[in-house]
Write an enzyme that holds these catalytic residues in place. Structure first.
Site, PDB file in Angstrom:
ATOM      1  N   GLY B 122      74.006 -35.486 -44.991  1.00 14.11           N
ATOM      2  CA  GLY B 122      74.528 -35.649 -43.624  1.00 14.11           C
ATOM      3  C   GLY B 122      74.620 -37.303 -43.325  1.00 14.11           C
ATOM      4  O   GLY B 122      74.358 -38.100 -44.216  1.00 14.11           O
ATOM      5  N   LEU B 123      74.906 -37.558 -42.177  1.00 10.52           N
ATOM      6  CA  LEU B 123      74.586 -38.968 -41.824  1.00 10.52           C
ATOM      7  C   LEU B 123      73.559 -39.749 -42.396  1.00 10.52           C
ATOM      8  O   LEU B 123      73.635 -41.015 -42.499  1.00 10.52           O
ATOM      9  CB  LEU B 123      75.014 -39.231 -40.337  1.00 10.52           C
ATOM     10  N   ALA B 124      72.345 -39.197 -42.034  1.00  6.76           N
ATOM     11  CA  ALA B 124      71.278 -39.832 -42.270  1.00  6.76           C
ATOM     12  C   ALA B 124      71.048 -39.653 -43.882  1.00  6.76           C
ATOM     13  O   ALA B 124      70.744 -40.768 -44.244  1.00  6.76           O
ATOM     14  CB  ALA B 124      69.882 -39.048 -41.797  1.00  6.76           C
ATOM     15  N   HIS B 346      72.200 -26.512 -25.346  1.00  7.72           N
ATOM     16  CA  HIS B 346      73.158 -27.183 -24.832  1.00  7.72           C
ATOM     17  C   HIS B 346      74.091 -26.353 -23.839  1.00  7.72           C
ATOM     18  O   HIS B 346      74.132 -25.391 -24.044  1.00  7.72           O
ATOM     19  CB  HIS B 346      74.143 -27.282 -25.886  1.00  7.72           C
ATOM     20  N   ARG B 410      71.054 -32.744 -20.460  1.00 15.49           N
ATOM     21  CA  ARG B 410      71.155 -31.396 -20.882  1.00 15.49           C
ATOM     22  C   ARG B 410      70.316 -30.452 -20.584  1.00 15.49           C
ATOM     23  O   ARG B 410      70.577 -29.307 -20.297  1.00 15.49           O
ATOM     24  CB  ARG B 410      71.577 -31.315 -22.491  1.00 15.49           C
ATOM     25  N   HIS B 481      70.584 -25.760 -29.548  1.00 15.25           N
ATOM     26  CA  HIS B 481      71.373 -26.617 -30.239  1.00 15.25           C
ATOM     27  C   HIS B 481      70.761 -27.874 -31.164  1.00 15.25           C
ATOM     28  O   HIS B 481      70.794 -27.569 -32.265  1.00 15.25           O
ATOM     29  CB  HIS B 481      72.028 -27.380 -29.135  1.00 15.25           C
ATOM     30  N   GLU B 505      67.848 -35.610 -37.852  1.00 14.70           N
ATOM     31  CA  GLU B 505      67.222 -34.455 -36.909  1.00 14.70           C
ATOM     32  C   GLU B 505      66.295 -33.840 -37.726  1.00 14.70           C
ATOM     33  O   GLU B 505      65.307 -33.377 -36.894  1.00 14.70           O
ATOM     34  CB  GLU B 505      68.323 -33.749 -36.817  1.00 14.70           C
ATOM     35  N   ARG B 515      67.011 -34.763 -25.779  1.00 14.06           N
ATOM     36  CA  ARG B 515      67.784 -35.754 -26.492  1.00 14.06           C
ATOM     37  C   ARG B 515      69.116 -36.004 -25.410  1.00 14.06           C
ATOM     38  O   ARG B 515      69.585 -35.121 -25.113  1.00 14.06           O
ATOM     39  CB  ARG B 515      68.362 -35.370 -27.900  1.00 14.06           C
ATOM     40  N   SER B 520      72.236 -38.383 -30.988  1.00 12.10           N
ATOM     41  CA  SER B 520      72.085 -37.788 -32.328  1.00 12.10           C
ATOM     42  C   SER B 520      72.767 -38.504 -33.432  1.00 12.10           C
ATOM     43  O   SER B 520      72.292 -38.497 -34.641  1.00 12.10           O
ATOM     44  CB  SER B 520      72.375 -36.338 -32.200  1.00 12.10           C
TER      45      SER B 520
END
Lengths: 250, 722
Positions: B122-124, B346, B410, B481, B505, B515, B520
């Site tokens: 993922g992005l990380a 969420h 949220r 979520h 995450e 959060r 995120s």
């Protein structure tokens, strides 16, 4: 609703495949295709049979993992909609669904409805990127990009990498996929410095891994990301431009 | 363990640093910041001195020792020593630059001598693997997907925050930190939030440079919008598909390194265990999902960027295959798990409408910029939404929280929705949702503008429900979520196992108990591209000249054997029900007793039910087929077995934390008007749980470690969005 479901079953890449017919009696119109398969698999497991293998993940149409050919149409009946967002409300009680994997020479079957789409990543790895290392970029606000240019780039960069375009094409061509990549990159200023180099490698890998473009545009009809048809011409256009400009880049 | 954390003679300490030199720089960031337009609002009551120096830190360190609720007796045990988060002393504003200067380096010529395993793309994960590859390290990158691009970061919709503060809406790094810390209800690590904000600036630059086409103004500059819990506009986005554009760009950067040979990307492989030898993480054991082969890989360090565990609830906004397995297996091997009960619900997810519905798809928070949330004033009002006159509608968020209105954070929005639904104001066939209405926005801005902003979300809603949100309001409900909790790590992102790092995450640091929207994608990008590539070399520098563990080493063989045995055990149960059956049941237990609101009795009930369900799982599970093939039932079963253990720890953490904070709402602790009541005297720390082996199927009593939290720049205050 009652549905008759004919599913491609294939033990592994080497095995012979065949269609097997199943019945689901309690399908509901709001079910998505993966949920229908969840239901069917639950039935199969309870009966001690092996469930149908199929790729699925986000189930909201953005990860590109799912891909089932339904009644000979990649992803299913509703145009430009991924498998996971195809719902049974577009079918009638008593309908017959034929579910197959995405069929293409470049996508060997792994099992049942699961195919190996590694060829798509080869296109990217060969040069479909921008060569900028972490931390070295200039301030993004110093690079002014007109609203329309950013929007046009986004029209092409929305590709989810599902491979339906290839499955829809009688030649198994990936021109919509590769063209979307080249169009996205060449539209944005940050993609310009290695535009020719990128085009050369992406086009070469595309031709190596996939078939030639049929110009039938069947890809555009199934593409869940709505990639514009002009993408397919970008492959030849970028290749021609590169040939004319030879080693020059811009 | 963790010997590298002693930087020479300077032992770093999380608390108790009161050297006079710290006060001056603190003043620069500790000015009381009033962000409520209502200046009369009495809510902002700093409980610390105006200097911002957190004098309560020492007493809170003591509270770690004394805070042991009677209700957990027999369930958990406690460590009496405070956990050291290894946070730089002094001004948090400069902490990151000082720490970076302290880090040891690995010279460019030596980098190729190191191998790092990064799990997840993922992005990380993709960011970390690509950045380490760019620097010249050898990286082995694992994903269970068939391609790196499919990781679940791809599904984030709304945007990514950045404290670039270009506009004149009074944004700043300090305000970003304040919003994030306050949004997290003061259960995050403040210094981590400063790093997050500081690095957020070049995250946008970098993602833009590698081809993410961020939305632009007509003048050509980057465009922003607002997200919940914030009164400035700092969210950068690309239509409703920001996650996709960032994820695909990160995957391209990863593929670039694959092409260059620095990253060995291994797809369709699931990490099933961590190899720990001599107290240090030295490798992983994976299963090739296509062939069923169990393989081991060793390296100098291991990074887990394996995402969150929200779909422990079965129906959630997460992807079908998201799971906690890699993190949980690491936890069982010694990595502490922080705040497992902190799960964000969420407020704008699709409601459940049928048994076979497999997820509660997220409708982006950005919709709340223009949509108005309401329910009928009369409980049980059956009329179609458009026939309910204006004066019979209750726009409850606008009414209760006028300053933030529909953009309230949220946790607060979810709780308010739950309150309305429970009071009988819910709408839809199952009366389990509330309206999100675009009528006024369409009247004001025109359909075209709304389509431009949210077109793909409206389409997605139509596909899922068959209802047209342009003409009738959307129906939404709270859905599980984001996991604020995750593997505990210190400031350098290293877990309690030496050499095991965590990012995105899967970790815990920034978001506290709740959060903020669009933080995120940011935390994943910052961890992957701009934090781990600094802190991992600092660890590696101490191991120059060492080879990765030999694959024949006993620790490797033992771990491989454990994985084989567990796989065989799952396959040989020979029961009658598929894995999803148990997952659904677990989700029902958690939604009802460890969901938007929790009580002591509910949690104790859940603990009993989870144990019973776990026993049923291990006696009545059926996995057709074998382990030597693609077997998705086996994959799912392994993940659900881990969820069944994890769920117990979630409930224990929720039971232990005898206060309400952010998304963790204990009904015993609320104000008269139903807001969360935090208890900073007793609970201003993060719980980090250590696994202990039990007997038979059930884990032993976990040990709670506690890291005291110190707030120097953002004074503790009651969170109020009225």
């Amino acid at each position: 609703m009652q549905l008759t479901i004919e599913v491609w079953r294939q033990e592994n890449a080497e095995a012979e495949g065949r269609f097997v017919t199943y019945q689901v009696d309690d399908a509901t119109p709001e079910m998505s295709l993966p949920e229908l398969l969840d239901r069917l698999n639950d039935q199969l497991v309870e009966a001690g049979d092996e469930p149908i293998a199929f790729d699925t993940d986000c189930r909201e149409g953005i990860c590109g993992t799912c891909g089932i050919t339904v009644n000979d149409v990649p992803h299913g009946k509703v145009p430009n909609t991924p498998t996971c967002r195809q719902h049974l409300r577009s079918y009638d009680d008593g309908d017959h669904l034929k579910l197959e994997p995405f069929r293409a020479a470049s996508f060997p079957v792994v099992r049942d409805l699961v195919v190996d789409r590694t060829a798509l990543d080869k296109v990217i790895a060969s040069g479909g990127y921008v060569s900028v290392d972490a931390g070295t970029a200039p301030d993004a606000d110093t690079r002014q990009i007109p609203f329309k240019v950013a929007e046009t780039a986004l029209d092409f960069s929305g590709c989810i990498g599902c491979g339906a375009c290839i499955a829809a094409c009688p030649n198994g061509a990936a021109h919509l996929f590769s063209g979307a990549l080249l169009s996205h990159m060449s539209t944005l200023p940050q993609g310009k410095p290695e535009r020719a180099k990128r085009a050369r490698s992406v086009v070469a890998t595309t031709e190596e891994e996939f078939g030639p473009c049929s110009v039938y545009a069947e890809c555009v009809e199934v593409c869940p990301a709505g990639i514009p048809i002009s993408a397919i011409s970008a492959v030849n256009r970028e290749a021609a431009r590169t040939a004319i400009r030879r080693t020059k880049d811009d | 363990m963790n010997s590298f954390r002693d930087f020479g003679s300077k032992r770093r300490s999380t608390f108790g640093s009161a050297s006079p030199g710290n006060n001056a720089p603190n003043d620069a960031v500790a000015k009381p910041q009033q962000d409520s337009p209502d200046l009369q609002a009495p809510q902002e009551r700093p409980s610390v001195e105006a200097s911002g120096q957190d004098t309560g830190a020492k007493s809170r360190a003591e509270s770690v020792r004394k805070q042991r609720p009677a209700s957990t007796k027999g369930f958990v045990t406690y460590s009496s020593e405070p956990l050291n988060g290894n946070v730089p002393d002094g001004d948090p504003l400069t902490a990151w630059s000082r720490r970076k200067l302290d880090y040891k380096l690995v010279s460019p010529l030596n980098r190729r001598k190191f191998k790092v395993i990064v799990v997840g793309t993922g992005l990380a994960g993709a960011g970390c693997a690509a950045a380490l590859g760019e620097l010249g390290y050898n990286v082995v990158s694992y994903t269970f997907h068939d391609a790196a691009r499919r990781a679940h970061s791809v599904a984030a919709q709304g945007g990514i925050n950045s404290a670039r503060a270009k506009k004149v809406d009074n944004d700043s790094l300090e305000r970003f930190v304040k919003d994030t810390v306050k949004g997290g209800d003061f259960r995050a690590r403040e210094a981590d939030c400063f790093r997050l904000g500081e690095e957020s600036v070049r995250v946008i630059d970098h993602m833009d440079a590698i081809g993410a086409p961020f939305a632009r103004e007509y003048g050509g500059e980057l465009r922003t919008r607002s997200f919940g819990g914030v009164q400035v506009s700092r969210t950068y986005y690309t239509r409703g598909q920001t996650g996709q554009q960032l994820q695909v760009a990160a995957a391209r950067a990863l593929q670039r390194q694959v092409g260059l040979g620095t990253v060995d990307l291994r797809t369709h492989r699931e990490v099933l265990d961590l190899i720990v030898d001599d107290g240090r993480a030295k490798g992983v054991v994976v299963r090739d999902l296509y062939s069923g082969e169990i393989e081991a890989e060793t390296a100098h360090a291991v990074v887990l960027c394996t995402g969150g565990y929200g779909n422990v609830y079965f129906r959630s906004t997460l992807a079908h295959n998201s799971n906690v397995t890699a993190a949980w297996r690491a936890h069982r091997r010694g990595a502490y798990f922080a705040s497992p009960s902190c799960i964000q619900f969420h407020p704008t997810a699709l409601p459940v409408s049928s048994h076979w519905q497999s997820k509660t798809t997220l409708m982006s928070e950005s919709l709340r910029n223009d949509g108005r949330i309401w329910v009928p004033k009369n409980p049980g009002d059956d009329r179609p939404a458009n026939q309910i006159p204006e004066d019979e509608r209750d726009y409850y968020l606008e009414r209760k929280y006028p300053s933030y209105g529909n953009l309230s954070p949220r946790d607060i929005s979810s709780r308010a929705a739950r309150e309305q639904i429970e009071a009988g104001h819910g709408v839809g066939p199952l009366r389990n949702s509330v309206y999100l209405d675009f009528r006024d926005a369409i009247d004001r801005l025109g359909k075209k503008t709304i389509e431009e902003r949210y077109g793909n979300l409206f389409e997605m809603y139509f596909d899922a429900t068959g209802e047209d949100p342009y003409t009738e309001p959307m129906r939404i409900a709270p859905g599980a979520h984001f996991a604020m909790g995750g593997l505990w790590s210190d400031y350098d992102m290293m877990t309690s196992v030496d050499g095991l790092f965590v990012g995105g995450e899967a970790g815990w640091g920034y978001h506290g108990a709740n959060r903020l929207g669009a933080n995120s994608l940011l935390s994943a990008c910052v961890d992957g591209w701009f934090t781990l590539p600094y802190s991992i070399p600092n660890f590696l520098a101490n191991h120059l000249g060492e080879a990765p563990l030999d694959l024949d080493a006993p620790a490797v063989q033992r771990t491989v054997e454990d994985v084989r045995a567990r796989t065989e055990k799952l396959l040989s149960i020979g029961g009658t029900k598929g894995a999803d059956h148990f997952h659904r049941a677990l989700g029902d237990i958690l939604y009802s007793d460890c969901g938007v609101a929790r009580t002591e009795s509910g949690l104790k009930n859940a603990l009993k039910e989870i144990r019973a369900l776990r026993e049923a799982f291990w006696t009545d599970l059926r996995i057709p087929g074998t382990g030597r093939q693609l077997n998705q039932e086996l994959e799912r079963a392994g993940r659900i077995a881990d969820y069944l253990e994890m769920a117990e720890l979630m409930c224990l953490d929720a039971l232990d934390r005898d206060e309400s904070c952010g998304a963790h709402f204990r009904e015993e602790h609320q104000t008269p008007d139903g807001e969360a009541m935090r208890d900073d005297d007793q609970w201003c720390f993060v719980s980090a749980w250590e696994h202990t082996d039990g007997d038979g199927l059930h884990p032993g009593q976990p040990v709670r470690h506690a890291e005291p939290l110190e707030f120097r720049a953002v004074p503790l205050q009651t969170r109020n969005y009225a």
